[in-house]
Design an enzyme around this catalytic site. Structure first.
Site, short mmCIF file in Angstrom:
data_model
loop_
_atom_site.label_atom_id
_atom_site.label_comp_id
_atom_site.label_asym_id
_atom_site.label_seq_id
_atom_site.Cartn_x
_atom_site.Cartn_y
_atom_site.Cartn_z
N ARG A 16 0.84 -1.21 0.00
CA ARG A 16 0.00 0.00 0.00
C ARG A 16 0.87 1.24 0.00
O ARG A 16 2.07 1.18 0.26
CB ARG A 16 -0.85 0.04 1.28
N TYR A 151 7.18 7.37 17.37
CA TYR A 151 7.44 7.45 15.92
C TYR A 151 8.65 8.36 15.64
O TYR A 151 9.52 8.02 14.84
CB TYR A 151 6.18 7.97 15.23
#
Ligand code: NAP
Length: 246
Positions: A16, A151
């Site tokens: 994706r 992150y």
């Protein structure tokens, strides 16, 4: 133009988004592409059929699966010419409220996965005395984003890891570089609240989000013979967002 004709290319997280665009671009350039995915088998099989590439389910967090996947690629296609460490996840939360499991999940997928992939794939590159690695980090590895400490830490680690790896592998003729995307339209950013998106847009000089294809073209450039003297660099693809101070 078949710039990568018959080159053996591996893209992690290719089912994706940005990874998919990278798979499509390498396949269009003549490469023999293998890509990994975690769970979206249908998406992966469709892309493999459309591009003539090979999809393999391989979890970033499982070193044994990574070793088996590299062995399979080398057996079927030969030594790996290009490794693109693209797979990555977010699990946003303010640090005070962040479950330890979410910290570990992000670090395992984004950092440990890149380590295991690079370590395993470089064996084949070292034996063949050629190859290049392109790692996909994020502007969150360059600037502080509230609610993304896991992150940010993971992407900052990828940027530093890439520089160290470039210093280790440069003398062996293997180049390592990092692409740092800004705000790119994919599933990953689809869940970002509309207000946050509007505020980000205002700060981007180009006044739009990037496309996966715009990241893919930078990855291909770094992996190509047009970039043979570019080593250990961090190339930002963010429409100018960080150039204005983020
Ligand atoms: P995405 O649309 O969410 O796609 C993520 C891809 O990674 C999918 O192919 C997914 O496989 C795979 N993946 C996730 N966890 C995995 C695991 N444990 N093992 C194997 N594969 C796994 O993400 P994206 O937006 O394209 O992001 C791609 C990379 O660019 C990431 O490293 C991301 O951090 C970075 N990036 C993205 C942006 C952005 O704005 N989108 C900005 C900066 C950096 P499945 O399909 O099977 O789930």
């Amino acid at each position: 133009m078949e710039t990568f004709k018959d080159k053996v290319v591996v893209v992690t997280g290719g089912s994706r988004g940005i990874g998919k665009a990278i798979v499509e671009a390498f396949a269009a350039a003549g490469a023999k592409v293998t890509f990994t995915y975690r769970s979206r088998q249908e998406d992966a099989e469709r892309l493999a059929a459309e591009t003539g590439s090979t999809s393999i389910q391989c979890d970033q967090c499982d070193a044994e699966q990574i070793i088996a996947t590299v062995d399979q690629v080398c057996e079927q296609s030969g030594p790996i010419d290009v490794l693109v460490n693209n797979a990555g996840i977010t699990a946003d939360q303010f640090t005070m409220l962040m479950p330890t499991a979410d910290w570990e999940k992000v670090m395992n997928t984004n950092v440990n996965g890149v380590f295991h992939w690079s370590k395993t794939a470089m064996r084949s590159m070292l034996m063949a005395r050629r190859g290049t690695i392109v790692n996909v980090a994020s502007i969150s590895g360059l600037v502080g984003v509230a609610g993304q400490s896991n992150y940010c830490a993971s992407k900052g680690a990828i940027i530093s890891f890439s520089r160290a790896l470039a210093a280790e592998l440069g003398p062996k003729g293997i180049r390592v570089n990092t692409v740092v995307p800004g705000f790119i339209d994919t599933d990953m950013t689809a869940t970002v609240p509309r207000d946050t998106k509007r505020r980000s847009l205002e700060r981007i000089p180009l006044k739009r989000f990037g496309t996966p294809e715009e990241v893919a073209s930078t990855v291909l450039f770094l992996a190509s013979d047009a970039a043979t003297y570019i080593v250990g660099q961090t190339i930002v693809v963010d429409g100018g967002l960080t150039s204005t101070g983020g």
